[in-house]
Scaffold this active site. Structure first.
Site, short mmCIF file in Angstrom:
data_model
loop_
_atom_site.label_atom_id
_atom_site.label_comp_id
_atom_site.label_asym_id
_atom_site.label_seq_id
_atom_site.Cartn_x
_atom_site.Cartn_y
_atom_site.Cartn_z
NE ARG A 148 20.48 -15.53 26.52
CZ ARG A 148 21.57 -14.77 26.70
NH1 ARG A 148 21.45 -13.60 27.30
NH2 ARG A 148 22.75 -15.16 26.27
CD1 TRP A 192 17.16 -17.11 17.09
CD2 TRP A 192 19.27 -17.70 16.64
NE1 TRP A 192 17.53 -16.49 15.92
CE2 TRP A 192 18.82 -16.82 15.62
CE3 TRP A 192 20.57 -18.19 16.57
CZ2 TRP A 192 19.62 -16.44 14.56
CZ3 TRP A 192 21.37 -17.83 15.50
CH2 TRP A 192 20.90 -16.95 14.51
#
Length: 617
Positions: free
Chosen positions: A27, A73
């Site tokens: 992710r 991220w």
């Protein structure tokens, strides 16, 4: 985007947090960190992968019974340790640390307000405002749960957060809106002894199989002795505890080198699982899509498909099927664009959303926008049973691909196509466009699909040879015609995702309208060449490339009869599979991208700048 794990236990939670982050690293993997409560609050953060965080945690002897962790991220601010989560707000007598997925859209106005209260900002992130906002309410005397409840009411945007406070060392509080968060219940579902929060069930299989999926606006508190959930209105809420059917083995690599490779080779089984309900049937039924499907499909006059990325490509292929077989006008929209224009909402439109995770922010927003226009006949095709898209749609179909960890989608795509083909048959049947004999014929082809895909996978050695030649290139062109044009688009996307080779896809008939100017000896041209009604026209397009010195790499049906020659490389697959041909022809394109990435030395499963579950706009 990003992953969260939180834990409250009577044992050291650091190994639990680290292992959970490993499972969530798909992710986001720019940086990682933990905040721990053991007497005092301690933060451990690092730039890079979870392995870097693990090494740092071991170096400082991290050990605590309560903690939160995050793998990032980047959205706001660069990839630096200062921007890594958890973020903290600290004053004498009160320390708050939080982790956050999503984007806080009103962070600038909140930042201005909090600066006026004396708060200092040490990062470039939008997340830090949430830490200070919660801290402000805790220092007013609120319990952490109440402070989080109050703070999230002031947030605009999407978020999943988890917070800890030095004033309540055995408590973690989480909340979600627009980004997934679930509660893991320890001790075989009793909720006593240890409890957890996470972005994804896979992060918790090491400690529990019992989970409760938080709904939009929920605030949850986990403690040693249990947990509490309140809904968006602040009222106590009971969310069902379900036993996850996900197995630990399904998220392990096994004998494969990378998840992308594993998931490419899992496709025959994934499709067999997806089609299990029709594999032994002599006819298709609308009940496959929900109790109300028959009524909804009978009144359907047109179809609107909303999706992003690879799922958008599956929608483009479905358009050919819906119009060609079911005779239903179909439009396919990029979800991130759909709600920013003024579309015409026509009655009796079936709105189909397609997503691997079911949490794709743009697709969720597009679905909500479609419903606001009065388009209430909705169907989601998705791989995650309890996802937001599934819960917000009237009808549903689960692809049953199993966990897809590699960032570049493979088996999610082909199972989406298999699901959409079943839907095509159901719609065609209800609208009088599918006769019993043809229905039986198509069902037989569906049953044969896993075996045919296994045959296609046998081309891997030849594809690996081609991939080594691609490794030195910086550009590539992909061509397809008709229903295989979206397959060319998917092939180009896969190549650019994992190899960083610039790749474009064109309908082959468009060559002379511009892209032919790019063709020379350094531009490999990949061609999807099924033996369909357009094959002779496609062969003419191949000659256009050869006349300009371009080198062709052609994936052909075995009965296409294209011969290899100087500058024309051929891999023959299987005999033409008719309407199902796109599902088979994408497989060698996936293998080409995978092996070219290996030859170039890129990180196949975690390509730069990308993450798996896109839960931010």
């Amino acid at each position: 985007m990003c992953g969260i794990v939180g834990a409250v236990s009577g044992r050291n939670v650091v190994p639990i947090l680290i292992e959970g982050l490993r499972k969530l690293e798909y992710r986001g993997y720019d940086s990682a960190g933990m905040a721990l409560m053991s007497g005092a609050m301690e933060r451990v953060r690092s730039v890079g992968r979870v392995s870097e965080l693990e090494a740092r945690a071991k170096a400082v002897g991290a050990d605590a019974p309560t903690g939160i962790a995050h793998t990032r991220w980047a959205t706001h601010g660069g990839v630096t340790e200062a921007n890594a989560h958890p973020h903290a707000s600290i004053s004498v007598g009160a320390e708050i640390s939080i982790v956050h997925n999503g984007i806080i859209e009103n962070h600038e106005s909140l930042r201005t307000r909090l600066k006026a209260l004396g708060y200092e900002f040490l990062s470039q992130t939008d997340t830090e405002v949430v830490a200070h906002l919660i801290h402000a309410y805790v220092t007013e005397g609120m319990k952490l749960f109440d402070a989080v409840q109050r703070a999230v009411r002031e947030l605009d945007g999407a978020y999943a957060i988890a917070a800890i406070s030095s004033r309540e060392p055995h408590t973690v509080v989480g909340s979600r809106r627009g980004s997934p968060l679930l509660l893991g219940v320890g001790n075989a579902g009793s909720g006593s002894g240890e409890n957890f929060l996470a972005s994804d069930t896979s992060a918790l299989l090491q400690v529990t199989r019992y989970v409760a999926y938080l709904e939009e606006g929920d605030v949850a508190e986990i403690r040693l002795d249990g947990y509490t959930i309140h809904d968006r209105d602040g009222l106590p809420a009971a969310r069902p505890i379900v036993e996850s059917q996900l197995s630990a083995d399904s998220i392990e690599l096994g004998n494969y080198d990378h998840y992308m490779q594993k998931e490419i080779f899992e496709q025959p089984g994934a499709i067999a699982n997806t089609l299990e309900m029709v594999a032994s049937a002599s006819a298709v039924s609308p009940g496959l899509f929900g109790a109300d499907a028959g009524e909804v499909f009978a009144r359907t006059e047109r179809v609107l498909i909303l999706a992003c990325g690879t799922s958008y490509h599956s929608g483009l292929i479905a358009k050919y099927w819906f119009e060609g077989v079911a005779k239903l006008p179909t439009s396919v929209e990029i979800a991130s664009e759909f709600r920013y224009r003024e579309p015409v909402a026509l009655p009796n439109t079936l709105v189909i959303t397609i997503s691997q995770s079911g949490e794709t922010a743009d697709t969720l927003a597009a679905l909500q926008f479609a419903k606001s226009l009065g388009l209430d006949d909705t169907l989601t095709i998705c791989n995650v049973p309890e996802s937001a898209l599934i819960r917000q749609s009237k009808l549903r179909f689960l692809t049953r691909a199993g966990p897809e960890i590699g960032v570049a989608s493979t088996k999610a795509f082909t199972t989406q196509l298999a699901s959409l083909f079943v839907l095509t048959m159901v719609l065609a049947k209800l609208h009088g466009e599918l006769q019993p004999a043809r229905e039986r014929e198509l069902l037989a082809q569906l049953r044969h699909l896993p075996a045919a895909m296994n045959r296609v996978l046998e081309c891997e050695p030849a594809v690996r040879h081609w991939a080594n030649r691609f490794a030195t290139k910086e550009h590539a062109l992909f061509l397809g015609r008709g229903v295989h044009f979206p397959i060319a688009m998917e092939g180009a996307l896969k190549l650019k995702e994992v190899t960083y080779i610039h790749a474009e896809a064109y309908a082959a008939g468009e060559l002379k309208h511009g892209p032919l100017a790019l063709v020379d000896s350094q531009m490999p041209v990949v061609v999807i060449a099924p033996n369909d009604t357009l094959i002779e026209k496609l062969k003419s397009n191949l000659q256009e490339v050869r006349a300009r010195g371009g080198e062709l790499f052609v994936f052909a049906d075995r009965d296409t009869l294209i011969e290899p020659s100087d500058g024309v490389n051929i891999i023959n697959l299987v005999d033409h599979a008719g309407l199902l041909s796109p599902i088979l022809h994408v497989v060698p394109l996936q293998l080409l991208a995978y092996h070219a990435a290996l030859a170039r030395g890129t990180d196949v499963d975690k390509p730069r700048n990308l993450a798996k579950s896109v839960t931010v706009e």
